[in-house]
Scaffold this active site. Structure first.
Site, short mmCIF file in Angstrom:
data_model
loop_
_atom_site.label_atom_id
_atom_site.label_comp_id
_atom_site.label_asym_id
_atom_site.label_seq_id
_atom_site.Cartn_x
_atom_site.Cartn_y
_atom_site.Cartn_z
N SER A 1 -58.05 -29.83 8.71
CA SER A 1 -58.28 -30.98 9.61
C SER A 1 -57.10 -31.30 10.51
O SER A 1 -57.26 -32.07 11.46
CB SER A 1 -58.64 -32.22 8.79
OG SER A 1 -59.90 -32.05 8.17
N GLU B 1 0.79 -1.23 0.00
CA GLU B 1 0.00 0.00 0.00
C GLU B 1 0.83 1.27 0.00
O GLU B 1 0.38 2.30 -0.52
CB GLU B 1 -0.94 0.00 1.22
CG GLU B 1 -2.05 -1.03 1.16
CD GLU B 1 -3.01 -0.79 0.00
OE1 GLU B 1 -3.34 0.37 -0.28
OE2 GLU B 1 -3.39 -1.78 -0.65
#
Length: 716
Positions: free
Chosen positions: A337, A70
């Site tokens: 049901s 960097e």
């Protein structure tokens, strides 16, 4: 005039410096790492923060790696490096790609702390001015530490310690040279290079960092070569499997309820069985793909619970990426049901038995006249037969006799939390409930407890692995008269599968109890059932509540239930699932024990004059090979002409012998590579589809690939 313009622009840039800006990370966001029941990490959420590094914590090779890639002249410049800008431009031009950046570490820190991400000349001037100011206020080591503690490294990791924990499961101080170089390479393009989603790109960038460290004399060429050869193992999954996101969303909500807003990173040991999850997703997708359009069913949901209420698998819908709405926990649908469970349980507690005689006859309760599915009446029958065949008039009579409020009380005790209207039609499931509520209630019957609590988290650990939460024990078994009524209820539920509406769910030699449910106009269809080991609920229907094409609970839901449970039982009975390793050629030969039912494991194949084939293989498609001039169709799979899959398979088979022998299917061959089933390898990598009659291990391999969106499933 030119000087005046330059000075004026600089003054304008100073005057417009933001009072606040830069990288904003919510202080209340916490990073969550999700582990399956066996401890394997499978998902992450939130922002990883880690610890703030001090000078004593900073590994030398990490600092060297960041500076090399960097800002090589970090210790020589005063915030802005004009020589570095020219050098980076020259090297990037020569390389034809961005190898180095022009901004110094101090400039990047200024941008992170004070500025917005906009790319304008004014912002670059402001960045340079702030960088020079920072250099006048802070020492170089402080600047470097602040940068490493602030920079974003992808996958929700802010700061290098968070990145080390996120990717490698360790603190920054424990990073190897290879790992440090990989992290240093991420800051230029963290989202693009995050190794969890682009390991190849991160590896290439790591090699550039190592070469830069050699050029800056931070390390020797031999050390760089050793680091390149060193294996870098990620401790977290590449990507969250899309289907498990329904479960992950639910768990994240549970964490918020347990801890509120937390600023610490948390590791969650969940109840999810990843094998069962993949199986559930695959079964639902396969059934909907085959029958959904014909039966006008667009959605399905599934919940699998252990005896203690642990959520073992959850499918909240067909496609999470298309809809994040969880139909297992959020959708309230009429139960039909399946709600009769509570009516009959109440009746059994009031003195009825499975042998009690009831009469199927025209029934009117107020202005309500329930009708049977068959349209007729059967006369006298036992309670057991009435429940098995889901006779509506009997359920309505029983509900009226015991009282609707008593039915509601029973449902609430067994875990139903949704509002239940006190109306006669409640006995036939007119109330809207969630799938997980209903599955919970059936699970309490199976476990013989008053109620089970569905739960998704077993334990929670903080960033230093201290235990913050451990799930307490399960409920107490019921006994006495309540225990007797539960035993009778199990008998009724088993009759549904053995002789009633749920016969499609039968599995040979497995005791099963369950109940079907179908709502008016076939808008919803349910099947919820259990074995001694697992309770599973299935719902199918449409989000817009349009009717299906006459789908009942004993149809598609029962078939999905059977497909899932028949294969799930083998999974829940073993301590852990199969593991897998992915080779550099892109294919993943699964590390599985031989299937004892397969010929490869020593079971003889029926005599045949076909001796099979052995040797190097040419790939015609992902299910068809040519070996020594013979065309070989692989067992249990349908090939695909996906170019990437074809290339990957060809690379995998290069310089490997393939051994094939006739399978039980006509003109199909069971082929193996280095002792492993080639069809299974191809399916687990998403290179083909399984045939409907494929063996269970091949269907499981396809489910794994579907869940991970590998190969051809990326297109779905």
């Amino acid at each position: 005039m030119g000087s005046v313009l330059v000075i004026g622009f600089v003054l304008y840039s100073v005057a417009t410096l933001p009072v606040s800006g830069g990288l904003q990370v919510e202080a209340t966001q916490s990073a969550l790492t999700f582990e399956g029941a066996q401890g394997e990490a499978f998902a992450t959420r939130g922002v990883f923060k880690g610890d703030k590094l001090t000078a004593a914590d900073l590994p030398v090779h990490l600092a060297q790696a960041i500076i090399a890639i960097e800002d090589r002249r970090f210790y020589q410049h005063h915030g802005v490096d004009f020589r570095g800008i020219l050098r980076a431009g020259w090297r990037n031009t020569q390389a034809g790609s961005t190898r180095e950046g022009g901004s110094t570490i101090t400039q990047q820190l200024a941008r992170l702390m004070f500025l917005s991400p906009e790319r304008t000349f004014r912002r670059k001037v402001q960045e340079a001015l702030l960088a020079m100011w920072l250099e006048s206020q802070l020492g170089k080591e402080d600047i470097l530490l602040r940068y490493l503690n602030t920079a974003y490294f992808g996958a929700g990791a802010y700061g290098v310690d968070a990145a080390a924990r996120r990717y490698f499961g360790k603190k920054a101080g424990g990073l190897s040279l290879a790992e440090a170089a990989m992290l240093a390479g991420l800051v230029r393009a963290p989202s693009q290079l995050a190794p969890t989603r682009n390991f190849g790109g991160a590896k290439e960038r790591q090699e550039i960092v190592l070469q830069s460290m050699v050029e800056t004399k931070a390390i020797t060429a031999a050390e760089a070569e050793t680091a390149r050869a060193q294996s870098v193992n990620l401790r977290t999954p590449p990507e969250t499997p899309p289907g498990s996101n329904y479960f992950v969303d639910m768990v994240a909500g549970d964490v918020r309820r347990l801890f509120g807003s937390s600023s610490g990173d948390l590791t969650l040991r969940t109840t999810l069985n990843l094998e069962l999850q993949r199986l559930a997703e695959g079964v639902i997708e396969r059934r909907l793909e085959a029958e959904g359009a014909k039966k006008n069913v667009s959605q399905a949901a599934l919940v699998a619970l252990g005896r203690d209420g642990a959520v073992l698998a959850m499918v909240g819908g067909r496609d999470y990426e298309a809809s994040q709405f969880n139909r297992a926990t959020q959708a309230k649908r009429q139960a039909g049901s399946s709600f009769k469970l509570f009516v009959y349980m109440t009746a059994l507690q009031r003195g009825y038995t499975p042998q009690s005689v009831v009469v199927d006859r025209p029934t009117q309760i107020g202005e309500w006249e329930p009708q049977n599915y068959s349209g007729g009446f059967r006369g006298s029958m036992t309670v057991r037969s009435a429940f098995a065949h889901s006779v509506n008039t009997i359920a309505a009579q029983l509900g009226d006799e015991v009282g609707v409020q008593a039915v509601i009380d029973t449902a609430k005790r067994m875990g139903i939390q949704s509002a239940l209207p006190a109306v006669p039609s409640l006995a036939l499931g007119s109330a809207e409930v969630t799938l997980i509520e209903m599955t919970r209630a059936f699970g309490s019957v199976a476990a013989n407890v008053q109620s089970i609590e569905p739960h998704s988290i077993r334990s929670v650990a903080g960033s230093s692995q201290q235990a913050l939460y451990t799930r307490p024990g399960a409920g107490t078994e019921v006994s006495g008269q309540l225990g007797v009524s539960r035993a009778m209820m199990i008998d009724l539920l088993q009759s549904v599968v053995s002789e009633g509406t749920g016969k499609a769910a039968r599995i040979p030699n497995v005791p099963i109890g369950g109940k079907t449910g179908t709502t008016q106009e076939y808008r919803d269809a349910w099947f919820i059932g259990f074995t001694p080991d697992i309770t599973v609920g299935v719902w199918v229907g449409n989000d817009d509540n349009t009717p299906t094409n006459r789908v009942t609970g004993g149809d598609l839901p029962a078939n999905i239930w059977r497909d899932f449970v028949s294969r799930a039982l083998a999974i829940v009975s073993k301590p852990s699932g199969p593991t897998a390793r992915r080779n550099s050629d892109g294919f993943n030969p699964m590390n599985l024990a031989p299937n004892p039912a397969s010929p490869a494991a020593g079971v003889a194949v029926a005599a045949s004059s076909d001796a099979g084939a052995r040797g190097p293989a040419e790939v015609l498609d992902t299910a068809t090979l040519a070996i020594r001039g013979r065309k070989i169709q692989l067992e249990g799979i349908v090939g695909d002409d996906d170019r990437r899959a074809l290339r990957s398979l060809a690379r995998f088979l290069r310089r490997r012998d393939v051994s094939c022998e006739p399978s039980g299917s006509p003109d199909r061959y069971r082929c193996s590579v280095e002792g492993q089933n080639l069809s299974e390898i191809i399916l687990s990598n998403g290179g083909a589809r399984a045939t409907p009659d494929a063996p269970a291990e091949l269907l499981a391999a396809e489910d794994e690939a579907r869940s991970a969106r590998l190969g051809i499933w990326r297109r779905m």
